[in-house]
Enzyme design. Structure first.
Site, PDB file in Angstrom:
ATOM      1  N   GLU A   9      53.365 -79.015 -58.778  1.00  0.00           N
ATOM      2  CA  GLU A   9      52.954 -78.145 -57.669  1.00  0.00           C
ATOM      3  C   GLU A   9      51.571 -78.532 -57.159  1.00  0.00           C
ATOM      4  OE1 GLU A   9      51.021 -74.615 -55.769  1.00  0.00           O
ATOM      5  OE2 GLU A   9      50.424 -75.750 -57.557  1.00  0.00           O
ATOM      6  N   GLU A  10      50.691 -78.914 -58.076  1.00  0.00           N
ATOM      7  CA  GLU A  10      49.304 -79.171 -57.722  1.00  0.00           C
ATOM      8  C   GLU A  10      49.105 -80.483 -56.968  1.00  0.00           C
ATOM      9  OE1 GLU A  10      47.299 -76.924 -57.905  1.00  0.00           O
ATOM     10  OE2 GLU A  10      47.624 -75.633 -59.629  1.00  0.00           O
ATOM     11  N   ASP A  28      46.164 -70.945 -63.623  1.00  0.00           N
ATOM     12  CA  ASP A  28      46.947 -71.375 -62.458  1.00  0.00           C
ATOM     13  C   ASP A  28      47.779 -72.584 -62.914  1.00  0.00           C
ATOM     14  OD1 ASP A  28      47.917 -72.210 -59.991  1.00  0.00           O
ATOM     15  OD2 ASP A  28      46.017 -73.084 -59.352  1.00  0.00           O
ATOM     16  N   HIS A  69      40.760 -74.614 -60.625  1.00  0.00           N
ATOM     17  CA  HIS A  69      40.610 -76.057 -60.373  1.00  0.00           C
ATOM     18  C   HIS A  69      39.220 -76.571 -60.705  1.00  0.00           C
ATOM     19  CE1 HIS A  69      44.200 -76.103 -57.292  1.00  0.00           C
ATOM     20  NE2 HIS A  69      44.496 -75.503 -58.450  1.00  0.00           N
ATOM     21  N   ASP A 101      51.933 -66.919 -58.646  1.00  0.00           N
ATOM     22  CA  ASP A 101      50.974 -68.013 -58.502  1.00  0.00           C
ATOM     23  C   ASP A 101      49.809 -67.622 -57.607  1.00  0.00           C
ATOM     24  OD1 ASP A 101      49.864 -70.518 -58.799  1.00  0.00           O
ATOM     25  OD2 ASP A 101      51.146 -71.480 -57.305  1.00  0.00           O
ATOM     26  N   ASP A 118      52.690 -77.301 -64.166  1.00  0.00           N
ATOM     27  CA  ASP A 118      51.550 -78.224 -64.197  1.00  0.00           C
ATOM     28  C   ASP A 118      50.248 -77.520 -63.865  1.00  0.00           C
ATOM     29  OD1 ASP A 118      52.602 -77.974 -61.513  1.00  0.00           O
ATOM     30  OD2 ASP A 118      51.281 -79.620 -60.921  1.00  0.00           O
ATOM     31  N   HIS A 120      54.741 -72.413 -61.759  1.00  0.00           N
ATOM     32  CA  HIS A 120      54.790 -73.866 -61.979  1.00  0.00           C
ATOM     33  C   HIS A 120      54.176 -74.239 -63.319  1.00  0.00           C
ATOM     34  CE1 HIS A 120      50.513 -74.604 -60.801  1.00  0.00           C
ATOM     35  NE2 HIS A 120      50.725 -73.697 -59.869  1.00  0.00           N
TER      36      HIS A 120
END
Length: 479
Positions: free
Chosen positions: A145-146, A115, A453, A169, A78, A76
């Protein structure tokens, strides 16, 4: 000047560094999507871009692989944008400031976006090198995705012929993920009425928490700043009359919030402050191992707007105190696997409403619906509404997988031991894609990434190299 040009594999880190120069947080993916399209155009590759900014790029089979079944590489575009307190970077407009420390790449003051930027970099590096042997390669790069896998949900899979998908991922080398939880973003909203109230305004701030991924780390016992803020407010309201003005905490539903704050007007500021300080001591004891930096402050403040009335305050504090949060059920089939959980990730207040956004996850569909119903029941009893978006299915384990068998064989030869075959509690787009492509055989892998994150995110250079070599060999044997 390039920061990563001395790292190997050079092509992967070159594309990763180019990607990191483009702001690409969730809902800000048009520029990075266009960058991928320009990559495809420059090389004459078949490509597709949709209104959700998803990109599909097709690399035709290398000589000798014309009759091989196509393989899908998927990641992904984003990233989660988090930054350290005091970091002045505008992540919506500025690229990342990359740095290298020994074996690790990181971004100064912010999340790195390994990520899932590393998936994009690897896929483009393969497409860019005509000497790499592979069958028809279908690179699928999704968006959002997030924030609920919205890009994958919108993806038109018509151009895809492949029924074997290698998702890049995952964040732990040597782990093959073969199943994941389904989930949703569930937003609970309460109407708010406001009325004047004579008293002293106080700011209540919870900060210093570790945070983390609400799927991968929900079982670590880490504190949720939004939930703790509710506990402090309830403790203060039990000692003196209190009216809530505002409450804010968290930026992403799938990140455990590290800080939250509220402004309240109290009838007796001394008693309110004492109640907050007493609970703060208890909270520090509760979370001394998981969150040693936990801080609760009760400070003088100026109320910038009229406070909520008594009923609105009562309902808001009830929602914050009674909403379920954290691990709800462990798997009875897979030891140590969280089966069902939810995370209050975003708390916001507007003039006429207060909203709490939860990331709901479960590998059992009925339990996901149970959590939806619990939140709906509580919120509706308090006069509010619930909105569920980005609902995606679980990715169920496939007992017979030719892709997994081939990958295990390559891994055993390259690493000298068996990989770990696991199910995870975090969401992976494989579930949505399996629903769109019947019979799809999926495995998810990736290099070592730590503390994703969060601004402490790091990516191992040596792990990227090993995973790159592994992916190339899996593709080479895909005929």
């Amino acid at each position: 000047m390039s920061v990563l040009d001395h790292l190997e594999p050079s092509s992967v880190f070159r594309f990763f560094e180019e990607l990191c120069a483009i702001p690409h947080g969730s809902r800000n993916t048009k520029a990075v999507s266009d960058w991928c399209v320009e990559f495809a155009k420059a090389r004459g590759l078949e490509h597709y871009q949709d209104g959700a900014n998803n990109v599909i790029i097709i690399g035709e089979a290398a000589p000798g692989y014309e009759d091989a079944a196509p393989v899908i590489l998927q990641g992904h575009l984003d990233m989660v944008c988090e930054q350290e307190p005091g970091c002045g970077k505008d992540m919506a407009r500025e690229g990342l400031e990359l740095a290298v420390d020994g074996d690790f790449v990181y971004a100064r003051g912010t999340t790195l976006g390994g990520d899932d930027g590393i998936a994009v970099a690897m896929a483009l590096a393969i497409l860019d090198d005509p000497s790499i042997p592979h069958p028809r390669l279908e690179v699928v790069l999704t968006t959002e995705e997030e924030i609920g896998m919205l890009g994958a949900a919108a993806l038109d899979v018509t151009p895809l012929r492949g029924r074997q998908l290698l998702n890049l991922d995952s964040e732990e080398e040597g782990v093959f993920t073969v199943s994941c939880a389904g989930g949703s973003l569930t937003r609970c909203t309460l109407p708010v009425a406001r009325a004047p109230f004579a008293g002293t305004a106080l700011k209540i701030r919870v900060s210093g928490l570790v945070g983390g991924h609400s799927g991968a780390e929900i079982h670590q016992g880490r504190a949720n700043a939004d939930i703790l803020l509710g506990r402090v407010l309830r403790a203060m309201a039990a000692e003196t009359e209190l009216r809530l003005v505002s409450a804010e905490g968290g930026l992403k539903d799938n990140a455990i919030p590290v800080a939250a704050e509220a402004v309240a007007v109290t009838a007796d500021a001394g008693r309110a402050r004492a109640a907050g300080e007493t609970l703060a001591a208890a909270l520090k004891a509760e979370y001394r191992a998981a969150d040693p930096g936990l801080s609760v402050e009760v400070l003088p403040a100026a109320a910038a707007e009229t406070p909520m009335d008594a009923d609105s305050t009562r309902r808001a504090l009830c929602l914050l105190s009674c909403a379920p949060n954290g691990v709800q059920e462990m798997s009875q089939d897979i030891p140590g696997l969280v089966q069902t959980s939810l995370n209050l990730g975003i708390l916001e207040t507007a003039e006429t409403e207060l909203s709490a956004a939860f990331c709901v996850r479960s590998s059992v569909a009925s339990q996901k619906e149970m959590l939806h119903d619990r939140l709906r029941c509580l919120t509706e009893e308090l006069g509010g509404t619930v909105d569920i978006t980005g609902d995606y299915p679980a990715w169920e384990y496939r007992r017979d997988s030719a892709l997994r068998e081939r990958m295990v064989e390559v891994f055993r030869e390259q690493y000298g031991h068996e990989p770990r075959i696991e199910a995870i509690h975090a969401g992976v787009e494989c579930g949505l894609l399996c629903g769109k492509l019947p019979g799809l055989d999926c495995v998810s892998i990736g290099p070592d990434l730590t503390e994703i994150h969060t601004p402490r995110e790091k990516m191992s250079v040596s792990s990227v190299r090993r995973v790159w070599d592994f992916v190339l060999e899996v593709l080479r044997r895909s005929k």
